[in-house]
Enzyme design. Sequence first.
Site, short mmCIF file in Angstrom:
data_model
loop_
_atom_site.label_atom_id
_atom_site.label_comp_id
_atom_site.label_asym_id
_atom_site.label_seq_id
_atom_site.Cartn_x
_atom_site.Cartn_y
_atom_site.Cartn_z
N HIS A 194 0.90 -1.31 0.07
CA HIS A 194 -0.03 0.12 0.07
C HIS A 194 0.86 1.19 -0.12
O HIS A 194 0.88 2.25 0.93
CB HIS A 194 -0.63 0.00 1.19
CG HIS A 194 -2.11 0.82 1.27
ND1 HIS A 194 -2.03 2.27 0.72
CD2 HIS A 194 -3.30 0.73 1.66
CE1 HIS A 194 -3.35 2.67 0.96
NE2 HIS A 194 -3.95 1.85 1.33
N GLU A 291 -0.32 1.44 -5.74
CA GLU A 291 -0.01 0.14 -5.10
C GLU A 291 -0.02 -0.93 -6.01
O GLU A 291 -0.69 -1.17 -6.95
CB GLU A 291 -1.24 -0.11 -4.28
CG GLU A 291 -1.42 1.18 -3.10
CD GLU A 291 -2.80 0.78 -2.55
OE1 GLU A 291 -3.07 -0.16 -2.26
OE2 GLU A 291 -3.43 2.12 -2.44
#
Length: 315
Positions: A194, A291
């Site tokens: 992330h 991401e």
Amino acid sequence: MATFSMALSLSFPTLTSSTLPRFNRSSGMAFASVGKESSTCLGVRVTEGVGKLPKVVLTSAHGSEAEIYLFGGCITSWKLSNGNDLLFVRPDAVFNGQKPISGGIPHCFPQFGPGPMQQHGFSRNMNWSIIDSENVEGNPVVTLELKDSPYSRSMWDYSFQALYKVTLQMKNLSTELTITNTDKRPFSFNAALHTYFRASVNGAAVRGLRGCKTLNKDPDPKNPLEGKEERDVITFPGFVDCIYLDAPNELHLDNGLGDVISLRNTNWSDAVLWNPYLLMEAFYKDFVCVENAKIGKVQLEPEQSWTATQHLSTA
């Protein structure tokens, strides 16, 4: 080529004996307990970070630097030799060992997003251990490990091993994540890195996603709209939360601050773009998330492994 294996014992009050880096007697090198800071090998040291949480500091011979918190196995900083940090940690991030660190490169495993367990799974809420470090021609490398525990089994009742190898070079930061099924039963999971990049949101742009199938969570995160990306250059004019399926293995992010970052990967089949816009009004202008992800389920039989790599680089 110079290679150094790591073995050390630390005395951080926030760690339990089960999460301390373990002694590797086969390395032939040992480091005694040194309190709040110790060196594992050239360019790799463990010290006390924010909230007294232990962190690993990687320093290359070329002047670049990275920081990794053992809590969550979270890379929180990647600085070039000019001092510019290309990653972003949110100002509301909490460093108390209770909540995930909001920023840098948190792990999402064994679940991405919402689902039967807590948001993004449990790996960003657990202490990882150092199991090895080395220095290869001035480039520091550290390998972290996460295994199942009563905490993880309360949400996902499987035995597993996660290895996370981080390599720092002059203008590159590379990671290799390997998940191994150490259980006697098959299991499935999904995962993501992330990554929060420091950016000027008004000038940030991502290239390389044209033609991908999209699952757009704007305006309704619970009912993503299926579509196809038609743009060569994707910008962040407002709230952005979009999954790109079967993404190419290289994307480019212009962070709007003078840096163009290449994101190359193997086995991260998908990508996610996110910026919360006014949901985080105080600081949304200062970052974007690009991401690498595996949205579809990875199925592993006992003793099988899955490996994915990410290579971040600047020109």
